[in-house]
Design a protein around this motif. Structure first.
Motif, PDB file in Angstrom:
ATOM      1  N   ILE A  23      35.420  36.351  30.011  1.00 42.57           N
ATOM      2  CA  ILE A  23      36.846  36.701  29.982  1.00 42.57           C
ATOM      3  C   ILE A  23      37.579  35.653  29.145  1.00 42.57           C
ATOM      4  O   ILE A  23      37.484  34.460  29.422  1.00 42.57           O
ATOM      5  CB  ILE A  23      37.439  36.736  31.402  1.00 42.57           C
ATOM      6  N   GLU A  27      42.883  37.413  27.751  1.00 41.32           N
ATOM      7  CA  GLU A  27      42.680  38.534  28.661  1.00 41.32           C
ATOM      8  C   GLU A  27      43.053  38.150  30.090  1.00 41.32           C
ATOM      9  O   GLU A  27      43.696  38.927  30.806  1.00 41.32           O
ATOM     10  CB  GLU A  27      41.220  39.004  28.614  1.00 41.32           C
ATOM     11  N   ALA A  28      42.671  36.957  30.504  1.00 43.67           N
ATOM     12  CA  ALA A  28      43.031  36.491  31.849  1.00 43.67           C
ATOM     13  C   ALA A  28      44.548  36.425  31.986  1.00 43.67           C
ATOM     14  O   ALA A  28      45.107  36.865  32.990  1.00 43.67           O
ATOM     15  CB  ALA A  28      42.405  35.129  32.130  1.00 43.67           C
ATOM     16  N   ARG A  30      46.768  38.117  30.325  1.00 38.84           N
ATOM     17  CA  ARG A  30      47.305  39.479  30.345  1.00 38.84           C
ATOM     18  C   ARG A  30      47.171  40.082  31.741  1.00 38.84           C
ATOM     19  O   ARG A  30      48.113  40.652  32.285  1.00 38.84           O
ATOM     20  CB  ARG A  30      46.578  40.361  29.322  1.00 38.84           C
ATOM     21  N   GLN A  31      45.984  39.924  32.340  1.00 38.24           N
ATOM     22  CA  GLN A  31      45.753  40.507  33.661  1.00 38.24           C
ATOM     23  C   GLN A  31      46.625  39.859  34.739  1.00 38.24           C
ATOM     24  O   GLN A  31      46.966  40.501  35.732  1.00 38.24           O
ATOM     25  CB  GLN A  31      44.276  40.385  34.049  1.00 38.24           C
ATOM     26  N   LEU A  32      46.986  38.605  34.521  1.00 37.63           N
ATOM     27  CA  LEU A  32      47.788  37.881  35.519  1.00 37.63           C
ATOM     28  C   LEU A  32      49.280  37.875  35.182  1.00 37.63           C
ATOM     29  O   LEU A  32      50.073  37.284  35.910  1.00 37.63           O
ATOM     30  CB  LEU A  32      47.276  36.445  35.646  1.00 37.63           C
ATOM     31  N   ARG A  56      43.682  32.507  41.513  1.00 37.11           N
ATOM     32  CA  ARG A  56      43.901  33.820  40.882  1.00 37.11           C
ATOM     33  C   ARG A  56      43.008  34.001  39.656  1.00 37.11           C
ATOM     34  O   ARG A  56      42.444  35.078  39.439  1.00 37.11           O
ATOM     35  CB  ARG A  56      45.363  33.977  40.460  1.00 37.11           C
ATOM     36  N   LEU A  60      39.494  36.639  39.064  1.00 34.38           N
ATOM     37  CA  LEU A  60      39.170  37.537  37.951  1.00 34.38           C
ATOM     38  C   LEU A  60      37.697  37.421  37.570  1.00 34.38           C
ATOM     39  O   LEU A  60      37.106  38.352  37.037  1.00 34.38           O
ATOM     40  CB  LEU A  60      40.018  37.199  36.715  1.00 34.38           C
TER      41      LEU A  60
END
Length: 142
Positions: A23, A27-28, A30-32, A56, A60
């Motif tokens: 990851i 990307e991390a 974006r997801q958070l 958090r 992921l």
């Protein structure tokens, strides 16, 4: 007061977990719901990486944050040596040792992530087998 080595270790382990999970920081983030810049700053020390954010990020990666404490005797550090008293060769040796330590720590982090993933896979397989067994038992009882 912050324990600097612990903070650095948390950053290193978090970055290692992201790498092992494949990851990217972007990307991390974006997801958070974080900007890539802020994610980068947290993982490089320019912004605070709190335990909550580390947890958090690690989630992921299918990794848990575990905090341990210990009591009792602790190792007594050796005598301190002023950097000015070290030769160039001694400093080079220290930096080499530090690099080896960081490599080993990164490998251990990757292994821990791999083992955590494997445990999750095995738990999922066990749940599938249990569900299949329960279904067979239910069908046999009919």
């Amino acid at each position: 007061m912050t324990d600097r080595p612990s903070v650095d270790a948390l950053r290193t382990q978090t970055k290692g977990a992201l790498k092992a999970a494949g990851i990217s920081q972007a990307e991390a983030g974006r997801q958070l719901g974080l900007s890539t810049k802020h994610m980068s700053h947290m993982l490089t020390g320019r912004a605070t990486l709190t335990l909550d954010w580390a947890d958090r990020i690690l989630a992921l990666c299918d990794t848990r944050l575990v905090i341990a404490t210990s009591s009792g005797q602790t190792a007594t550090p050796g005598p301190r040596v002023a950097l000015d008293d070290l030769t160039s060769d001694q400093l080079d040796a220290l930096y080499d040792d530090l690099e080896r330590y960081e490599e080993v720590q990164g490998e251990m982090n990757e292994r821990a992530v791999d083992l955590t993933r494997r445990v999750a896979e095995l738990e999922a397989q066990a749940a599938e087998h249990l569900a299949a067994h329960e279904q067979e038992t239910a069908n046999t009882a009919r």
